[in-house]
Design an enzyme around this catalytic site. Sequence first.
Site: not given
Length: 468
Positions: A87, A162, A186
């Site tokens: 990420k 996210s 997330s």
Amino acid sequence: MASPADVGSDPLAWTLSEAAAALAKRTVSSEELTKLCLARIGKLDPKLNAFITVDGDTALAQARECDRNRRAARLPSRLYGVPIALKDNIDTAGVRTTAAAQVFKDRVPGEDAEVTRRLKAAGVVFLGKLNLDEMAFAGTGTTGCFGAAHNPWNLDRITGGSSAGSAAAVSAGLCFGSVGSDDGGSVRIPGAHCGVVGFKTSYGRVSTRGVVPSAYSMDTIGPIARSVEDAAILLQVLAGHDPLDAISLDEPVPDYSQALRTPIANLRLGVPREYFFEQLHPDVAAAVEAAIRHLRPKVREIRDVTLPRLRIPENGHYDVELYHYQKPFFDKSPELYHPWSQRHLNQMMRVETLPYIETLKRVRECRRDIRRVFEQVHVLVLPTMREPAPLITETVSETHRRPPSNTSAFNHFGTPAMSLPCGFSQDGLPIGLEIVGPAYHEPVVLQVAYAYQQSTDWHRRTPPISRG
């Protein structure tokens, strides 16, 4: 345990553990796997928008070094030579780390995050950095400055966020695993919407040092993978005390793969129907109830339980911690932020000291009270999301009304929580089952999740985009 898939099958459909086993048997090389991943990224990512940065040359150089060392029998871990991606709020020295934000679009950290360092020491191959909601604020995968991520099961649908690109990339076979952050869902939200495993760890179980912070009192790091076994392997590398991280606790790290082999027949499961089973989409309700029925004969007992709830005072939201980190950037250039982020940060500027302190007090009380629930049951089972992935257009236009969260409570409690696939909607969209354990009891979550996954095949299904 997993064995390599047949040589004639698609290697990009393998789980991480299967890829690692194939590398160990030398039926495939790390360079071959890396080239396959890069080719698929080149083919599919223009549609998915899962990656922000692809570092193909470095990845191939790492893969070739892994192959040379494998021939010399210098192997630090099972993950050695397996291609993964991170990420893009996790720092990588010398590689752009943007958090999908305009204010960070050219940011290149000088040091690795602690989790990056651990993965490098384990010998993984890094393919690049993955898309997310701007600064990891939202849960949709649509607010990043590099554009929305698209769901591999239906390109018109959101991935959730996210950790949007992380789940999309793992689901579509662009990499064998990823690592995301989770301060309200997330890792689990996109895991559920993209049909993969997302494992939020206990607060303080994995170092957050070198990860762009969201809410200091909630932030956690966890793996995103295709199977429970993969998540256990990744967590074994990630977990452990970091004396330079203020929230990392010095707790022993168990053998997570050993937990997969532990029977669940004596376990008691709790079902928190109050609140968490309200406003469910019919397809979600049917899939989760079927999963509970599937687990019932495998365990000692399943009973309903009621969980404590965090009531946040007016002007006391802990998301003021987002603003704490963002203040120098937002105060200088608010126009560079996504409109959703601007509204949220402006709201957080109104947070007052006494209500915020009261919120932190109530968080501590929730973490105390949830321990009493886990005196009755060993784990909780519930829907991860109350609906399948909505349309990107309705999400961006904010015409879609999102149901209440089933994920944020477990950040409040500081407990480990995993989403794993448990079915599909009538439209072919994945549905996630959330399994939750007491703080620092990741093994029992893995134990139940693995038992469920071994007797179902939801995680073996691949999205249409990866079969084209």
